[in-house]
Design an enzyme around this catalytic site. Structure first.
Site, PDB file in Angstrom:
ATOM      1  N   CYS A 247      11.598  12.497  49.119  1.00 49.29           N
ATOM      2  CA  CYS A 247      10.710  13.781  48.346  1.00 49.29           C
ATOM      3  C   CYS A 247      10.655  14.797  49.724  1.00 49.29           C
ATOM      4  CB  CYS A 247       9.355  13.382  48.090  1.00 49.29           C
ATOM      5  SG  CYS A 247       8.600  12.274  49.521  1.00 49.29           S
TER       6      CYS A 247
ATOM      7  N   GLU B 115       1.153  13.288  44.807  1.00 54.51           N
ATOM      8  CA  GLU B 115       1.972  13.409  46.006  1.00 54.51           C
ATOM      9  C   GLU B 115       3.513  13.912  45.198  1.00 54.51           C
ATOM     10  OE1 GLU B 115       2.220  10.210  48.457  1.00 54.51           O
ATOM     11  OE2 GLU B 115       0.478  11.011  49.647  1.00 54.51           O
TER      12      GLU B 115
ATOM     13  N   LYS C 276       1.402   0.489  38.545  1.00 58.94           N
ATOM     14  CA  LYS C 276       2.406   0.665  37.470  1.00 58.94           C
ATOM     15  C   LYS C 276       3.623   1.319  38.222  1.00 58.94           C
ATOM     16  CE  LYS C 276       4.535   3.115  35.111  1.00 58.94           C
ATOM     17  NZ  LYS C 276       6.039   3.162  35.075  1.00 58.94           N
TER      18      LYS C 276
ATOM     19  N   GLU D 254      14.268  21.268  42.202  1.00 59.44           N
ATOM     20  CA  GLU D 254      14.426  19.978  43.066  1.00 59.44           C
ATOM     21  C   GLU D 254      15.657  19.282  42.542  1.00 59.44           C
ATOM     22  OE1 GLU D 254      11.609  16.774  42.656  1.00 59.44           O
ATOM     23  OE2 GLU D 254      11.836  16.353  44.816  1.00 59.44           O
TER      24      GLU D 254
END
Ligand code: NAD
Length: 486
Positions: free
Chosen positions: A288, A254, A178, A390
């Site tokens: 990331c 992750e 997906k 973040e």
């Protein structure tokens, strides 16, 4: 107008419901095409096809045959390089100059590296003494786990998806992918490549859609999925972990980060500036592993801030195909709003805005795109939200420090633990500091340099598990012990 369909059992199919959503290019907000949204029916069909593939020729293939097939997939991606490149850049707004060196070649390499790993990794064997003196021989066997759900993000769509699909297939699993709703193109295109390379129908399936109450949730809650591998935000990881708890399915997560860059006064300043430029601004800050908190030792603090700001002010924003351009737009209007809300918050929290902080003038033609300025702040308190949350944009906060102990504490003072970059020419210090950082990956005098055989993953809220090299085999296989009484 393009149409992005699901890829199920080796064929492109639309949604039975007829539901579609728009895919827009973030550079100018122009419509690229319509994406079919999978319902429960399409997800069921994809999982069923994957399960059937495990029982068909794929399940019986030798490792050598699989390895040959995966090498072919890597070759074919490289042969169709320009198509992948254009599709990726249109979806993401990133410059060709980046995708040409990172996204597409590494996307292909992910098939080759895991084909190599699976060929060469041994399993353990123990001889056990028994009272009759004849003994027993134990040996390990690695079996595929079964049907793996792959949920991937939008920032490096092909690279991060194949980072999971490569090892999953090398280990003999079947997958249902997906991709992010923002970036359906290259995953869809990979279906063609799989067919061209003779990968049996049902081994690689793609369903499009969103997360909650859509393809993502239908897939991760599907009872016939054996394991789930996910890259994305920490909060989404939590939802996926809950879904995986039902039926005790294995997970690899992750997730997000708020990564520190630590610059000591004994660094090679040119290298530190060049590396920090990339770690803060590459891919418009949407990496990331990127640096959002920079700590600089006081004697070089002023110089560092000045030089980074000067260099960043020369970043060229623009269209993907322009060879001079080294920064694209953000991924979407929604993400632009999020990043700009942090630009506003930084001012409210008392930041000195050294560079940027707003929306750049990119001309009439791209005015509707998801553009923000490269931005540098100083003078925020350590508990400011901008320093702790973040942001995932082209921005960083720079703060001075006076001692090694102080900077280690500052760097570790976060709920995340993905990556860090350390800049120093003193090797003992580099090792000493690296070992004390609570992160999964430390770069010394570099950033984003990846040997795909090494462990990759995050500590704390940045993830669970390690992928890469032999570590991927731990997740994508079930290790069984066979004990033979002699
Ligand atoms: P996201 O979590 O919003 O989405 C990731 C994927 O999860 C998408 O495909 C989305 O549709 C799907 N999803 C969302 N909710 C779901 C649900 N409830 N159930 C199932 N699927 C669901 O992340 P994003 O915005 O696409 O990516 C950016 C984030 O990814 C950042 O936080 C970044 O740090 C992180 N990231 C981490 C790594 C890493 O290796 N640690 C790499 C890249 C990106």
């Amino acid at each position: 107008m393009k149409e992005f369909k699901h890829f199920i059992n080796g064929e492109y199919v639309g949604s039975a419901s007829g539901r579609t959503f728009e895919n827009r290019c973030p550079l100018d907000n122009n419509l690229i095409g319509q994406v079919h949204e999978a319902g429960q029916k399409e997800v069921d069909a994809a999982v069923k096809a994957a399960r059937a593939a495990m029982k068909g020729p794929w399940g019986k293939m030798t490792v050598t045959e699989r390895v040959e097939m995966l090498n072919k997939v890597a070759d074919r991606i490289n042969e169709r390089f320009d198509e992948f490149l254009q599709a990726e850049c249109l979806d993401t707004g990133k410059p060709y100059s980046i995708a040409r060196h990172i996204d597409i070649p590494r996307g292909a390499a992910n098939f080759r590296i895991f084909a190599d790993v699976i060929k060469s990794v041994p399993t353990e064997s123990f001889k056990l003494d028994t009272p009759d003196g004849l003994g027993a021989l134990n040996f390990g066997v690695r079996k595929p786990k079964g049907v793996i759900a792959v949920i991937s993000p939008w920032n490096l769509p092909l690279l991060l998806m194949t980072w999971k699909v490569g090892p999953a297939l090398a280990c003999g699993n079947a997958v249902v992918v997906k991709p992010s709703e923002e970036t359906p193109a290259t995953t869809t295109l990979l279906g063609e490549v799989m067919n061209e390379c003779g990968v049996p129908a049902g081994v690689f399936n793609v369903v499009h859609g969103f997360g909650p109450d859509s393809a993502g949730e239908f897939l991760t809650t599907h009872p016939d999925i054996d394991a789930i591998t996910f890259t994305g935000e920490t909060r989404t990881g939590e939802a996926i972990m809950k879904a995986a708890a039902v039926g005790l399915r294995d997970i690899s997560l992750e997730c997000g980060g708020k990564n520190p860059g630590i610059v000591f006064a004994d660094c090679d300043l040119d290298k530190a500036i060049e590396g920090t430029m990339r770690s803060v601004f590459a891919n418009c800050g949407q990496v990331c592993l990127g640096t959002e908190r920079v700590y600089v030792e006081r004697p070089i603090y002023e110089t560092f801030v000045k030089r980074l700001a000067e260099t960043a002010s020369n970043l060229r924003l623009g269209r993907s195909e322009d060879p001079e351009v080294n920064m694209g737009s953000l991924i979407s209007q929604e993400h632009k709003e999020k990043v700009l809300s942090y630009y506003q918050l930084a001012r409210e929290e008392g930041a000195t805005v050294v560079l940027g902080g707003g929306v750049p003038d990119v001309g009439e033609e791209m005015k509707a795109g998801a553009w923000v300025e490269p931005t540098i702040w100083t003078d925020l308190p350590d508990d400011a939200r901008v320093v702790n949350e973040e942001i995932f944009g082209p921005c960083c906060h720079i703060r001075p420090f006076d001692s090694e102990d102080e900077v280690i504490e500052l760097a570790n003072n976060t709920e995340y633990g993905l990556a860090a970059a350390v800049w120093t020419e003193n090797t003992s210090r580099a090792v000493r500091v690296s070992e004390q950082l609570d992160v999964g990956l430390v770069w010394v005098n570099s950033w984003f340099l990846r040997d795909l055989r090494t462990a990759f993953g995050g500590a704390k809220q940045s993830g669970i598990g390690r992928e890469g090299g032999v570590h991927s085999l731990e997740f994508y296989t079930e290790l069984s012990n066979v004990c033979v009484k002699l």
